[in-house]
Design a protein around this motif. Structure first.
Motif, mmCIF file in Angstrom:
data_model
loop_
_atom_site.group_PDB
_atom_site.id
_atom_site.type_symbol
_atom_site.label_atom_id
_atom_site.label_comp_id
_atom_site.label_asym_id
_atom_site.label_seq_id
_atom_site.Cartn_x
_atom_site.Cartn_y
_atom_site.Cartn_z
ATOM 1 N N LEU A 167 0.836 -1.196 0.000
ATOM 2 C CA LEU A 167 0.000 0.000 0.000
ATOM 3 C C LEU A 167 0.873 1.249 0.000
ATOM 4 C CD1 LEU A 167 -2.434 -1.244 2.785
ATOM 5 C CD2 LEU A 167 -3.002 -1.065 0.353
ATOM 6 N N ILE A 168 0.476 2.236 -0.805
ATOM 7 C CA ILE A 168 1.258 3.463 -0.908
ATOM 8 C C ILE A 168 0.328 4.673 -0.833
ATOM 9 C CG2 ILE A 168 2.780 4.839 -2.380
ATOM 10 C CD1 ILE A 168 3.780 2.218 -3.628
ATOM 11 N N VAL A 169 0.625 5.584 0.079
ATOM 12 C CA VAL A 169 -0.050 6.874 0.156
ATOM 13 C C VAL A 169 0.882 7.885 -0.490
ATOM 14 C CG1 VAL A 169 -0.981 8.657 1.666
ATOM 15 C CG2 VAL A 169 -1.291 6.242 2.260
ATOM 16 N N LEU A 170 0.444 8.481 -1.577
ATOM 17 C CA LEU A 170 1.332 9.260 -2.434
ATOM 18 C C LEU A 170 0.871 10.708 -2.555
ATOM 19 C CD1 LEU A 170 3.678 9.266 -4.567
ATOM 20 C CD2 LEU A 170 1.951 8.572 -6.251
ATOM 21 N N ASP A 171 1.722 11.628 -2.152
ATOM 22 C CA ASP A 171 1.442 13.053 -2.325
ATOM 23 C C ASP A 171 1.669 13.438 -3.784
ATOM 24 O OD1 ASP A 171 0.966 15.754 -1.805
ATOM 25 O OD2 ASP A 171 3.062 16.128 -1.308
ATOM 26 N N VAL A 172 0.825 14.305 -4.313
ATOM 27 C CA VAL A 172 0.991 14.743 -5.704
ATOM 28 C C VAL A 172 2.162 15.712 -5.838
ATOM 29 C CG1 VAL A 172 -0.064 16.073 -7.573
ATOM 30 C CG2 VAL A 172 -1.406 14.355 -6.356
ATOM 31 N N GLY A 173 2.308 16.606 -4.866
ATOM 32 C CA GLY A 173 3.314 17.658 -4.985
ATOM 33 C C GLY A 173 4.663 17.302 -4.391
ATOM 34 N N LEU A 174 5.347 16.324 -4.964
ATOM 35 C CA LEU A 174 6.664 15.938 -4.469
ATOM 36 C C LEU A 174 7.726 16.896 -5.007
ATOM 37 C CD1 LEU A 174 6.358 12.075 -4.912
ATOM 38 C CD2 LEU A 174 6.153 13.384 -2.794
ATOM 39 N N PRO A 175 8.843 17.053 -4.296
ATOM 40 C CA PRO A 175 9.850 18.036 -4.701
ATOM 41 C C PRO A 175 10.663 17.630 -5.928
ATOM 42 C CG PRO A 175 10.613 16.810 -2.777
ATOM 43 C CD PRO A 175 9.183 16.413 -3.000
ATOM 44 N N GLY A 198 -3.346 18.547 -2.123
ATOM 45 C CA GLY A 198 -4.060 19.773 -1.806
ATOM 46 C C GLY A 198 -4.856 20.302 -2.983
ATOM 47 N N ARG A 199 -4.762 19.634 -4.128
ATOM 48 C CA ARG A 199 -5.472 20.076 -5.326
ATOM 49 C C ARG A 199 -6.927 19.596 -5.270
ATOM 50 N NH1 ARG A 199 -1.091 18.798 -10.178
ATOM 51 N NH2 ARG A 199 0.766 19.605 -9.097
ATOM 52 N N HIS A 200 -7.849 20.526 -5.442
ATOM 53 C CA HIS A 200 -9.266 20.209 -5.269
ATOM 54 C C HIS A 200 -10.044 20.148 -6.578
ATOM 55 C CE1 HIS A 200 -9.472 20.673 -0.787
ATOM 56 N NE2 HIS A 200 -8.340 21.306 -1.026
ATOM 57 N N SER A 201 -9.406 20.401 -7.705
ATOM 58 C CA SER A 201 -10.153 20.448 -8.961
ATOM 59 C C SER A 201 -10.584 19.054 -9.408
ATOM 60 C CB SER A 201 -9.310 21.099 -10.063
ATOM 61 O OG SER A 201 -8.280 20.239 -10.481
ATOM 62 N N GLN A 202 -11.715 19.006 -10.096
ATOM 63 C CA GLN A 202 -12.226 17.732 -10.597
ATOM 64 C C GLN A 202 -11.281 17.124 -11.630
ATOM 65 O OE1 GLN A 202 -15.988 17.908 -12.649
ATOM 66 N NE2 GLN A 202 -16.424 15.754 -12.295
ATOM 67 N N SER A 203 -10.647 17.987 -12.434
ATOM 68 C CA SER A 203 -9.738 17.480 -13.462
ATOM 69 C C SER A 203 -8.538 16.769 -12.842
ATOM 70 C CB SER A 203 -9.253 18.624 -14.363
ATOM 71 O OG SER A 203 -8.561 19.611 -13.609
ATOM 72 N N ASP A 204 -8.017 17.302 -11.723
ATOM 73 C CA ASP A 204 -6.908 16.632 -11.033
ATOM 74 C C ASP A 204 -7.373 15.299 -10.440
ATOM 75 O OD1 ASP A 204 -4.788 18.406 -11.463
ATOM 76 O OD2 ASP A 204 -5.468 19.731 -9.873
ATOM 77 N N HIS A 205 -8.582 15.303 -9.904
ATOM 78 C CA HIS A 205 -9.140 14.072 -9.337
ATOM 79 C C HIS A 205 -9.241 13.001 -10.421
ATOM 80 C CE1 HIS A 205 -12.333 12.377 -6.342
ATOM 81 N NE2 HIS A 205 -11.659 11.412 -6.914
ATOM 82 N N ILE A 206 -9.789 13.377 -11.551
ATOM 83 C CA ILE A 206 -9.933 12.437 -12.665
ATOM 84 C C ILE A 206 -8.570 11.966 -13.150
ATOM 85 C CG2 ILE A 206 -10.684 12.215 -15.068
ATOM 86 C CD1 ILE A 206 -12.977 14.138 -14.350
ATOM 87 N N ARG A 207 -7.625 12.900 -13.240
ATOM 88 C CA ARG A 207 -6.285 12.547 -13.705
ATOM 89 C C ARG A 207 -5.617 11.557 -12.758
ATOM 90 N NH1 ARG A 207 -0.986 16.489 -14.362
ATOM 91 N NH2 ARG A 207 0.383 14.899 -15.283
ATOM 92 N N GLY A 208 -5.766 11.788 -11.457
ATOM 93 C CA GLY A 208 -5.164 10.886 -10.478
ATOM 94 C C GLY A 208 -5.670 9.469 -10.621
ATOM 95 N N LEU A 209 -6.976 9.316 -10.785
ATOM 96 C CA LEU A 209 -7.552 7.985 -10.948
ATOM 97 C C LEU A 209 -7.143 7.373 -12.284
ATOM 98 C CD1 LEU A 209 -11.139 8.676 -9.539
ATOM 99 C CD2 LEU A 209 -9.241 7.517 -8.385
ATOM 100 N N ALA A 210 -7.054 8.214 -13.316
ATOM 101 C CA ALA A 210 -6.672 7.715 -14.641
ATOM 102 C C ALA A 210 -5.217 7.260 -14.674
ATOM 103 C CB ALA A 210 -6.900 8.806 -15.687
ATOM 104 N N GLU A 211 -4.357 7.910 -13.889
ATOM 105 C CA GLU A 211 -2.935 7.560 -13.895
ATOM 106 C C GLU A 211 -2.625 6.328 -13.050
ATOM 107 O OE1 GLU A 211 -1.025 8.660 -15.944
ATOM 108 O OE2 GLU A 211 -1.362 10.765 -16.388
ATOM 109 N N GLY A 212 -3.606 5.858 -12.276
ATOM 110 C CA GLY A 212 -3.371 4.611 -11.551
ATOM 111 C C GLY A 212 -3.755 4.597 -10.090
#
Length: 231
Positions: free
Chosen positions: A54-62, A86-100
């Motif tokens: 299991l991996i909890v992954l932050d989107v905004g890594l350095p 911290g990104r709340h947009s629907q497009s980011d949500h969709i992208r996150g699920l689409a990327e895996g």
């Protein structure tokens, strides 16, 4: 995937305070074995010689884009991925699920909600046949070495340390458990446990289960005897 791999959680988050003071100790309280990492490079180095389910992954890594990291993990591992951002947009949500990502959460996030999502994800990833893993049961079950309560409708409730101790003590008994025995059990894991807190703990556990599962927990107070669980 092995039981140990599904207890392991890599928390990839560059905010050290959030990672080390909230997420890692919080997940540990719900029965996981979390490992805190601060960057994509640290993640890849860790995975080069270890495995984790299991991996909890932050989107905004350095050092890398979290979406790209999720895509790489999905292509190269069988890990369950929860994206935390911290990104709340629907497009980011969709992208996150689409990327895996299997689950996409926005900050701030309650640790208990994260733990519940991880428990649900680990159940789906277990070695049981898929139909069995998803099929609701007609009975209550305690799984994951006592850290996860599953309702008859399949709802998953993550248990804290004292909740786990109480339910395990009650489940192992075939008759009402005296209050004194439950207090002694809790006193062994919580320093200077106040006996008056037992009733409040059980009350809150009942409300938590009913809220999250829509079912009343079959935990009864037996007059002059104690408490009894009827699974």
């Amino acid at each position: 995937m092995s039981k140990l791999e599904l207890e392991c959680v890599l928390v990839v988050e560059d905010d050290a305070e959030l990672r080390d003071k909230i997420l890692v100790p919080g997940l540990r309280r719900f029965g996981f074995k979390p490992v805190g990492l601060g960057s994509a490079v640290e993640l890849y180095k860790w995975l080069a010689s270890n495995s984790c389910g299991l991996i909890v992954l932050d989107v905004g890594l350095p050092d890398d884009d979290g979406f790209a990291v999720a895509k790489h993990l999905r292509e190269t591992t069988g890990a369950g991925i929860i994206m935390l951002t911290g990104r709340h947009s629907q497009s980011d949500h969709i992208r996150g699920l689409a990327e895996g990502a299997d689950v996409y959460f926005t900050k701030p996030l309650d640790v208990e909600l994260l733990a519940t999502a991880l428990h649900s994800l680990s159940r789906r990833m277990s070695a049981r046949p898929l139909a069995q893993a998803f099929a609701p049961s007609e009975r209550w079950r305690i799984e994951a070495n006592g850290w996860r309560l599953v309702a008859p409708n399949g709802s998953v409730i993550a248990l804290s340390v004292p909740e786990r101790a109480v339910l395990q003590k009650l489940e192992s008994a075939d008759k009402p458990v005296p209050r004194e025995d439950l207090v002694a059990e809790l006193d062994g894991i919580i320093e200077d446990f106040d006996p008056s807190r037992l009733d409040m703990l059980i009350h809150r556990l009942r409300r938590k289960v009913e809220t999250k599962a829509g079912h009343e927990l079959p935990l009864s107070a037996v007059r002059k005897m104690g408490y009894m669980l009827s699974f």
